[in-house]
Design an enzyme around this catalytic site. Structure first.
Site, PDB file in Angstrom:
ATOM      1  N   HIS A 154       9.533   0.491   8.398  1.00 50.33           N
ATOM      2  CA  HIS A 154       8.939  -0.824   8.686  1.00 50.33           C
ATOM      3  C   HIS A 154       9.066  -1.840   7.549  1.00 50.33           C
ATOM      4  O   HIS A 154       9.586  -2.930   7.743  1.00 50.33           O
ATOM      5  CB  HIS A 154       7.443  -0.644   8.985  1.00 50.33           C
ATOM      6  CG  HIS A 154       7.112   0.404   9.979  1.00 50.33           C
ATOM      7  ND1 HIS A 154       7.167   0.210  11.350  1.00 50.33           N
ATOM      8  CD2 HIS A 154       6.703   1.690   9.795  1.00 50.33           C
ATOM      9  CE1 HIS A 154       6.801   1.314  11.971  1.00 50.33           C
ATOM     10  NE2 HIS A 154       6.514   2.227  11.065  1.00 50.33           N
ATOM     11  N   ASP A 155       8.565  -1.490   6.377  1.00 53.12           N
ATOM     12  CA  ASP A 155       8.286  -2.507   5.356  1.00 53.12           C
ATOM     13  C   ASP A 155       9.501  -3.241   4.798  1.00 53.12           C
ATOM     14  O   ASP A 155       9.401  -4.449   4.528  1.00 53.12           O
ATOM     15  CB  ASP A 155       7.479  -1.885   4.206  1.00 53.12           C
ATOM     16  CG  ASP A 155       6.079  -1.499   4.659  1.00 53.12           C
ATOM     17  OD1 ASP A 155       5.454  -0.659   4.013  1.00 53.12           O
ATOM     18  OD2 ASP A 155       5.614  -2.051   5.689  1.00 53.12           O
TER      19      ASP A 155
ATOM     20  N   THR B 192       3.141  -5.894   2.698  1.00 56.60           N
ATOM     21  CA  THR B 192       3.530  -4.764   3.545  1.00 56.60           C
ATOM     22  C   THR B 192       2.389  -3.765   3.738  1.00 56.60           C
ATOM     23  O   THR B 192       2.619  -2.606   4.096  1.00 56.60           O
ATOM     24  CB  THR B 192       4.759  -4.040   2.942  1.00 56.60           C
ATOM     25  OG1 THR B 192       4.420  -3.583   1.614  1.00 56.60           O
ATOM     26  CG2 THR B 192       5.952  -4.964   2.861  1.00 56.60           C
TER      27      THR B 192
ATOM     28  N   ASP C 205       0.859  -1.205   0.000  1.00 53.72           N
ATOM     29  CA  ASP C 205       0.000   0.000   0.000  1.00 53.72           C
ATOM     30  C   ASP C 205       0.892   1.252   0.000  1.00 53.72           C
ATOM     31  O   ASP C 205       0.860   2.069   0.917  1.00 53.72           O
ATOM     32  CB  ASP C 205      -0.941   0.002   1.224  1.00 53.72           C
ATOM     33  CG  ASP C 205      -0.188   0.103   2.550  1.00 53.72           C
ATOM     34  OD1 ASP C 205      -0.778   0.642   3.520  1.00 53.72           O
ATOM     35  OD2 ASP C 205       0.988  -0.327   2.625  1.00 53.72           O
TER      36      ASP C 205
ATOM     37  N   PHE D 178      -1.063  -0.451  12.297  1.00 50.01           N
ATOM     38  CA  PHE D 178      -1.927   0.037  11.230  1.00 50.01           C
ATOM     39  C   PHE D 178      -2.371  -1.064  10.250  1.00 50.01           C
ATOM     40  O   PHE D 178      -3.553  -1.174   9.929  1.00 50.01           O
ATOM     41  CB  PHE D 178      -1.238   1.168  10.445  1.00 50.01           C
ATOM     42  CG  PHE D 178      -2.062   1.648   9.278  1.00 50.01           C
ATOM     43  CD1 PHE D 178      -1.834   1.149   8.008  1.00 50.01           C
ATOM     44  CD2 PHE D 178      -3.085   2.570   9.460  1.00 50.01           C
ATOM     45  CE1 PHE D 178      -2.610   1.569   6.930  1.00 50.01           C
ATOM     46  CE2 PHE D 178      -3.856   2.999   8.397  1.00 50.01           C
ATOM     47  CZ  PHE D 178      -3.632   2.499   7.123  1.00 50.01           C
ATOM     48  N   ASN D 179      -1.436  -1.866   9.721  1.00 50.33           N
ATOM     49  CA  ASN D 179      -1.795  -2.830   8.678  1.00 50.33           C
ATOM     50  C   ASN D 179      -2.838  -3.828   9.155  1.00 50.33           C
ATOM     51  O   ASN D 179      -3.737  -4.212   8.414  1.00 50.33           O
ATOM     52  CB  ASN D 179      -0.561  -3.596   8.186  1.00 50.33           C
ATOM     53  CG  ASN D 179       0.323  -2.757   7.288  1.00 50.33           C
ATOM     54  OD1 ASN D 179      -0.146  -1.781   6.691  1.00 50.33           O
ATOM     55  ND2 ASN D 179       1.582  -3.108   7.196  1.00 50.33           N
TER      56      ASN D 179
ATOM     57  N   ASN E 160      -2.441   2.879   3.270  1.00 51.55           N
ATOM     58  CA  ASN E 160      -1.888   4.213   3.577  1.00 51.55           C
ATOM     59  C   ASN E 160      -2.665   5.320   2.869  1.00 51.55           C
ATOM     60  O   ASN E 160      -2.745   6.444   3.348  1.00 51.55           O
ATOM     61  CB  ASN E 160      -0.428   4.284   3.144  1.00 51.55           C
ATOM     62  CG  ASN E 160       0.489   3.539   4.098  1.00 51.55           C
ATOM     63  OD1 ASN E 160       0.294   3.576   5.314  1.00 51.55           O
ATOM     64  ND2 ASN E 160       1.455   2.817   3.555  1.00 51.55           N
TER      65      ASN E 160
ATOM     66  N   ASP F   8       6.860   1.155   1.926  1.00 56.21           N
ATOM     67  CA  ASP F   8       6.569   0.118   0.921  1.00 56.21           C
ATOM     68  C   ASP F   8       7.493   0.280  -0.291  1.00 56.21           C
ATOM     69  O   ASP F   8       8.018  -0.702  -0.831  1.00 56.21           O
ATOM     70  CB  ASP F   8       5.124   0.228   0.431  1.00 56.21           C
ATOM     71  CG  ASP F   8       4.099   0.100   1.529  1.00 56.21           C
ATOM     72  OD1 ASP F   8       3.880   1.080   2.256  1.00 56.21           O
ATOM     73  OD2 ASP F   8       3.524  -1.000   1.682  1.00 56.21           O
TER      74      ASP F   8
END
Ligand code: RIB
Ligand code: CA
Length: 305
Positions: A238-239, A124, A10, A164-165, A39, A15
Site C-alpha cells: 500500500h504505502d 502512510t 507507522d 486500517f489507517n 501498525n 511504510d
C-alpha cells in the site's frame, strides 16, 4: 527540482518500502521522518523508523516520535499483518540513528514554517499527527503544499467498511479531510493493484544493497501474512503508492471527489464516504501501472546503500 517531503508513518512493512522509494529517488528530499501509533505501538513504530533510516543511509534526516494514541479512541494495532515488532521478518538491530528530543508535531511545525518552499507531507499511517498539527498551528498546516495519504477506499480491510489507517483514528482523518489542505488519496482501490509479484520479489532479491535485502525479507513476511490473514496469494504493498503519486503521477489515473469520514457509525466507523458525482477537492488515485510502479521501487533500492 527535488520535492521536499515529510514522511509521517507507522512502520510497518509497507511504510519502510515507501521510505526506501523516497530515499532512493533523486527527485525527493526527505526533510523529516515522523512516527505515529498504528501498525504497532509508538515505541515500536519509532524503533522501526530508526532502523529503516539506518538501512537507507538517512543519517542527516531527523526522526521524531509522534502521537502514541488516537485523538479519542484507544490505540489499534495490526500484529496479524506486521507481527509483534511491527516489522517481523528481517533482523532488527539496535538503531544507530537517534530519535529527536522534540515531538513529531513540533518538528513538522518547524520544518514547515522554516522551509523556503512549501512541503509535501506523505502520510502512510493514521492521521493523528497531521490532525494535531492542524489544531496546533493552522499557519504551519497551510504551508503543506500537498498531503499524499495512503488510506480509505470504497471498501475496508480492517472492517468491511473501513481501511486500517482511517479506522485507527477516524476523528483525526475527519479533521484532516476538512482542513482545506490539498489531498491526494491512495485508497485500497488503487493499492490493491500494487501487488508484489513473485518475479518482482526475485528481482529485488538480486539487488546487492542492504535496502534491497531488507525489502526482500519484509516482502517475504508480508506475503505470508496476507496469505494467512486475507487469503491473498500476492500482497498489496500500500504505502509506496503515496510516494509514487508524488514522483510519477502519470503512472496513475485520478478522480476528484468529496470525501467525508464516518466517526459515529456503529458498524461503519472509519469509512471514507467518497462522492465523485460533482468532483471535489480530493484527488483520488484509482488505477496504477503496476509494472512501472515496481520499476520505480527497484531503481530506488539500487540507489540506496
Ligand atoms: O490499510 C493499509 C495501511 O495500514 C498501510 O499503511 C499499512 O502500513 C497500515 O498502516
Ligand atoms: Ca502504514
Amino acid at each position: 527540482m527535488k520535492t521536499p517531503v515529510i514522511m509521517d508513518m507507522d512502520p510497518g512493512h509497507d511504510d519502510v518500502i515507501a521510505l526506501f522509494l523516497a530515499a532512493g529517488h533523486p527527485d525527493m528530499d526527505i526533510r523529516a521522518v515522523t512516527t505515529v501509533s498504528g501498525n504497532a505501538d509508538i515505541g515500536k513504530t519509532t524503533r522501526n523508523a530508526l532502523v529503516a533510516a539506518d538501512t537507507a543511509g538517512l543519517d542527516k534526516v531527523p526522526v521524531a516520535e509522534g502521537a502514541g494514541r488516537p485523538l479519542v479512541r484507544m490505540p489499534e494495532h495490526a500484529p496479524s499483518i506486521h507481527g509483534e515488532s511491527g516489522l517481523d521478518g528481517p533482523a532488527l538491530p539496535v538503531p544507530a540513528h537517534m530519535v529527536e528530543e522534540r515531538h513529531a508535531v513540533d518538528v513538522m511545525e518547524e520544518v514547515l514554517l522554516h522551509s523556503e518552499e512549501d512541503i509535501t507531507v506523505i502520510a502512510t499511517g493514521p492521521l493523528t499527527n497531521v490532525a494535531l498539527l492542524c489544531r496546533k498551528n493552522p499557519k504551519a498546516a497551510r504551508r503543506i503544499r500537498r498531503l499524499s495519504i495512503m488510506g480509505g477506499g470504497t471498501f475496508g480491510n480492517w472492517t468491511p467498511a473501513a481501511e486500517f489507517n482511517i479506522y485507527a483514528d477516524a476523528e483525526a482523518a475527519e479533521i484532516v479531510f476538512a482542513s482545506g489542505i490539498p489531498i491526494t488519496m491512495c485508497g485500497l482501490d488503487v493499492t490493491h493493484q500494487a501487488l508484489a509479484s513473485e518475479s518482482v520479489v526475485e528481482r529485488i532479491k538480486e539487488i546487492p544493497t542492504m535496502a534491497a535485502q531488507f525489502t526482500y525479507e519484509l516482502l517475504d513476511h508480508f506475503q505470508r501474512a496476507y496469505e494467512e490473514r486475507f487469503h491473498l496469494a500476492l500482497p498489496p504493498v500500500h504505502d509506496p503508492c503515496a510516494v509514487a503519486v508524488c514522483l510519477a503521477p502519470s503512472l496513475f489515473t485520478f478522480e476528484s471527489a468529496d470525501v467525508k469520514v464516518e466517526t459515529a457509525g456503529k458498524h461503519t466507523y472509519g469509512e471514507t464516504v467518497i462522492d465523485t458525482t460533482a468532483g471535489g477537492p480530493v484527488q483520488i488515485a484509482v488505477d496504477i501501472d503496476n509494472d512501472k510502479f515496481w520499476g520505480l521501487i527497484v531503481q530506488s533500492l539500487k540507489n540506496l546503500p
